[in-house]
Design an enzyme around this catalytic site. Sequence first.
Site, PDB file in Angstrom:
ATOM      1  N   HIS A 113       0.744  -1.107   0.044  1.00 26.84           N
ATOM      2  CA  HIS A 113       0.220  -0.031   0.175  1.00 26.84           C
ATOM      3  C   HIS A 113       0.839   1.238  -0.068  1.00 26.84           C
ATOM      4  CE1 HIS A 113      -3.426   2.418   0.600  1.00 26.84           C
ATOM      5  NE2 HIS A 113      -3.682   2.118   1.638  1.00 26.84           N
ATOM      6  N   HIS A 137      -2.696  -2.001 -10.049  1.00 25.10           N
ATOM      7  CA  HIS A 137      -3.728  -1.556  -9.109  1.00 25.10           C
ATOM      8  C   HIS A 137      -4.780  -2.015  -8.874  1.00 25.10           C
ATOM      9  CE1 HIS A 137      -6.231   1.837  -7.197  1.00 25.10           C
ATOM     10  NE2 HIS A 137      -5.111   2.155  -6.777  1.00 25.10           N
ATOM     11  N   ASP A 151       2.797   5.870  -7.160  1.00 25.47           N
ATOM     12  CA  ASP A 151       3.856   5.919  -6.608  1.00 25.47           C
ATOM     13  C   ASP A 151       5.277   5.725  -7.563  1.00 25.47           C
ATOM     14  OD1 ASP A 151       2.801   5.762  -3.990  1.00 25.47           O
ATOM     15  OD2 ASP A 151       2.477   3.355  -4.374  1.00 25.47           O
TER      16      ASP A 151
HETATM   17  N1  NMX Z   1       4.694  -6.434 -10.005  1.00 27.18           N
HETATM   18  C1  NMX Z   1       4.646  -8.189  -9.983  1.00 27.18           C
HETATM   19  N2  NMX Z   1       3.340  -8.752  -9.754  1.00 27.18           N
HETATM   20  C2  NMX Z   1       2.361  -7.998  -9.763  1.00 27.18           C
HETATM   21  C3  NMX Z   1       2.331  -6.403  -9.916  1.00 27.18           C
HETATM   22  C4  NMX Z   1       3.514  -5.766 -10.213  1.00 27.18           C
HETATM   23  N3  NMX Z   1       3.472  -4.610 -10.304  1.00 27.18           N
HETATM   24  N4  NMX Z   1       0.913  -6.161 -10.054  1.00 27.18           N
HETATM   25  C5  NMX Z   1       0.166  -7.318  -9.833  1.00 27.18           C
HETATM   26  N5  NMX Z   1       1.041  -8.435  -9.744  1.00 27.18           N
HETATM   27  C6  NMX Z   1       0.588  -9.927  -9.779  1.00 27.18           C
HETATM   28  C7  NMX Z   1       0.019 -10.017  -8.068  1.00 27.18           C
HETATM   29  O1  NMX Z   1       1.054 -10.210  -7.115  1.00 27.18           O
HETATM   30  C8  NMX Z   1      -0.914 -11.237  -8.404  1.00 27.18           C
HETATM   31  O2  NMX Z   1      -0.098 -12.145  -8.231  1.00 27.18           O
HETATM   32  P1  NMX Z   1      -0.526 -13.630  -7.553  1.00 27.18           P
HETATM   33  O3  NMX Z   1      -1.894 -13.889  -8.337  1.00 27.18           O
HETATM   34  O4  NMX Z   1       0.544 -14.526  -7.736  1.00 27.18           O
HETATM   35  O5  NMX Z   1      -0.841 -13.366  -6.229  1.00 27.18           O
HETATM   36  C9  NMX Z   1      -1.213 -11.039  -9.735  1.00 27.18           C
HETATM   37  O6  NMX Z   1      -0.480 -10.164 -10.355  1.00 27.18           O
HETATM   38  C10 NMX Z   1      -2.548 -10.396 -10.111  1.00 27.18           C
HETATM   39  O7  NMX Z   1      -2.921  -9.188  -9.233  1.00 27.18           O
HETATM   40  P2  NMX Z   1      -3.875  -7.993  -9.631  1.00 27.18           P
HETATM   41  O8  NMX Z   1      -5.196  -8.475  -9.420  1.00 27.18           O
HETATM   42  O9  NMX Z   1      -3.457  -7.573 -10.700  1.00 27.18           O
HETATM   43  O10 NMX Z   1      -3.515  -6.707  -8.517  1.00 27.18           O
HETATM   44  P3  NMX Z   1      -4.045  -6.839  -6.948  1.00 27.18           P
HETATM   45  O11 NMX Z   1      -5.376  -6.007  -6.842  1.00 27.18           O
HETATM   46  O12 NMX Z   1      -4.118  -8.409  -6.229  1.00 27.18           O
HETATM   47  O13 NMX Z   1      -2.909  -6.221  -6.367  1.00 27.18           O
HETATM   48  C11 NMX Z   1      -1.357  -4.252  -6.063  1.00 27.18           C
HETATM   49  C12 NMX Z   1      -2.672  -4.529  -6.520  1.00 27.18           C
HETATM   50  C13 NMX Z   1      -1.180  -2.750  -6.001  1.00 27.18           C
HETATM   51  C14 NMX Z   1      -0.934  -4.857  -4.423  1.00 27.18           C
HETATM   52  C15 NMX Z   1      -0.235  -4.828  -7.057  1.00 27.18           C
HETATM   53  O14 NMX Z   1      -0.503  -4.566  -8.456  1.00 27.18           O
HETATM   54  C16 NMX Z   1       1.245  -4.755  -6.404  1.00 27.18           C
HETATM   55  O15 NMX Z   1       1.690  -5.531  -5.750  1.00 27.18           O
HETATM   56  N6  NMX Z   1       2.110  -3.756  -7.201  1.00 27.18           N
HETATM   57  C17 NMX Z   1       3.420  -3.539  -6.932  1.00 27.18           C
HETATM   58  C18 NMX Z   1       3.249  -2.541  -5.565  1.00 27.18           C
HETATM   59  C19 NMX Z   1       2.823  -1.271  -5.783  1.00 27.18           C
HETATM   60  O16 NMX Z   1       3.408  -0.434  -6.478  1.00 27.18           O
HETATM   61  N7  NMX Z   1       1.828  -0.747  -4.695  1.00 27.18           N
HETATM   62  C20 NMX Z   1       1.285   0.369  -4.765  1.00 27.18           C
HETATM   63  C21 NMX Z   1      -0.179   0.536  -5.018  1.00 27.18           C
HETATM   64  C22 NMX Z   1      -0.634   2.032  -4.754  1.00 27.18           C
HETATM   65  N8  NMX Z   1      -1.228   2.123  -3.347  1.00 27.18           N
HETATM   66  O17 NMX Z   1      -0.676   3.302  -2.741  1.00 27.18           O
HETATM   67  O18 NMX Z   1      -1.609   1.271  -2.698  1.00 27.18           O
HETATM   68  C1  MLT Z   2      -4.423   4.689  -2.638  1.00 24.12           C
HETATM   69  O1  MLT Z   2      -4.286   5.893  -3.295  1.00 24.12           O
HETATM   70  O2  MLT Z   2      -5.025   4.369  -1.609  1.00 24.12           O
HETATM   71  C2  MLT Z   2      -4.149   3.609  -3.553  1.00 24.12           C
HETATM   72  O3  MLT Z   2      -4.022   3.907  -4.770  1.00 24.12           O
HETATM   73  C3  MLT Z   2      -4.550   2.103  -3.089  1.00 24.12           C
HETATM   74  C4  MLT Z   2      -5.793   2.005  -3.562  1.00 24.12           C
HETATM   75  O4  MLT Z   2      -6.804   2.732  -3.943  1.00 24.12           O
HETATM   76  O5  MLT Z   2      -6.436   0.850  -3.174  1.00 24.12           O
END
Ligand code: NMX
Ligand code: MLT
Length: 387
Positions: free
Chosen positions: A226, A267, A322
């Site tokens: 997050h 995301h 980010d």
């Molecule tokens: N790099 C590698 N793997 C990824 C990424 C990424 N940037 N984005 C998604 N995946 C993987 C995810 O880990 C999951 O794998 P598994 O099925 O093995 O668990 C699969 O793709 C499906 O995930 P999604 O449905 O696309 O995404 P989800 O909603 O679960 O997660 C995040 C969203 C933001 C947690 C994920 O995209 C991520 O880990 N991104 C990298 C971290 C990041 O930049 N986070 C900041 C988000 C913004 N914030 O402030 O919260």
């Molecule tokens: C946020 O700004 O809180 C992030 O993008 C994460 C989210 O909306 O789930």
Amino acid sequence: MDNEVLLEVTENHLNTGMRGVPVGTCRTSFVTPTEGVHYCGYPISELADFEPEDIVYLLFNKELPTPEQSSEFRKDLENRAALPGDLTTILKSLPKSGHPMDWLSIGIHTLGMLDTTNDWKEDALNLIARMPRLMGLIFRIREGREQNIPADDVSMGLVDRFVHALEFEGVDREKMKRVITTYLVLHMDHGGGNLSTFSGKAIASGKATVYASMAGAMNALSGPLHGRANQSCLEFVLKVGTSDAAEVEAFVRAELEAKRPIFGFGHAVLRTEDPRATAQFKLGAKICPNDENFKIVTTLREVAPRVLAENPKISNPNANVDIASGALLHHIGFTDPTYYTTFFGWARVAGIGAQIVDERTVLRDGKGTPLYRPKYFAEAQTLRHIE
Ligand code: NMX
Ligand code: MLT
């Protein structure tokens, strides 16, 4: 998971982090998969150049202020800004090895111990007005620059007060203010269901104070998937170390191979590049196009979505909020990425505060939402109760 709004919950939706499961209404903002966050109906792309005080007003009043309302509101924040007691002694007693987000959470908790009115809106606005000083003190004390911190000048705006407390040498203060102003505006709110906001509202639903709820929300924000992804993202950029497209691509592939996330991409809701990222790229192109880190994130923006899109499981391969914020903060003098999530937290206090006020005092004809209590099945029961 699909990004659709679910009208019927089935077994497949259990243990999925509640993706798409509707739980409530949000009066401050909503997020669409293609246009990102809208504050009270305004797409974020239209608000990026506003002052933070006016966006706080918008989130609390659901309309942008007139010039008169804006100056009255600044006066109101000014009247709330003085710290209610000795926060400095508490901060000085904290271990400097602790993460800045833990300091932020404890700082907010301490402000609550020094003064809580138990009026939701009063406490939320008091906290917003006191955040710049808390942030300034955290930086000064952690860096061991705790002597001769200039007195708080509450007549200054929110960003000015923080920059004034910092007294960074050899930096371009105007650029610093521009970057922090945009940062705060872009990060203030993101719908009702992001983890920290949801957590804060859940805590407040048990009638814990605004301060206790916000400290909990900050703990939720501190996780690397997050809010702390902005720290990890700049650390990642520093590790990439080159803006050469082929080398960046090799690096991204190696990270994926090692099962590490590509920070700054993906995301839970968005399905295009986050407009908050687009706005920060625009700002970077204006103020620091030749900055090494900014060049790296610009290359990552081109390369990583293509590589991530090769994995059909990844719902959104595009840049998120980010990706560029760390490069901008680094450029203006914040070279230690462990602080970056505190800026996210500072901004989010406004949106979470406004949402807590709405949930506690406006929704359900002013009765407020009841205590959060979702249902969990015992695993063996699941099939019997859910089709
Ligand atoms: N790099 C590698 N793997 C990824 C990424 C990424 N940037 N984005 C998604 N995946 C993987 C995810 O880990 C999951 O794998 P598994 O099925 O093995 O668990 C699969 O793709 C499906 O995930 P999604 O449905 O696309 O995404 P989800 O909603 O679960 O997660 C995040 C969203 C933001 C947690 C994920 O995209 C991520 O880990 N991104 C990298 C971290 C990041 O930049 N986070 C900041 C988000 C913004 N914030 O402030 O919260
Ligand atoms: C946020 O700004 O809180 C992030 O993008 C994460 C989210 O909306 O789930």
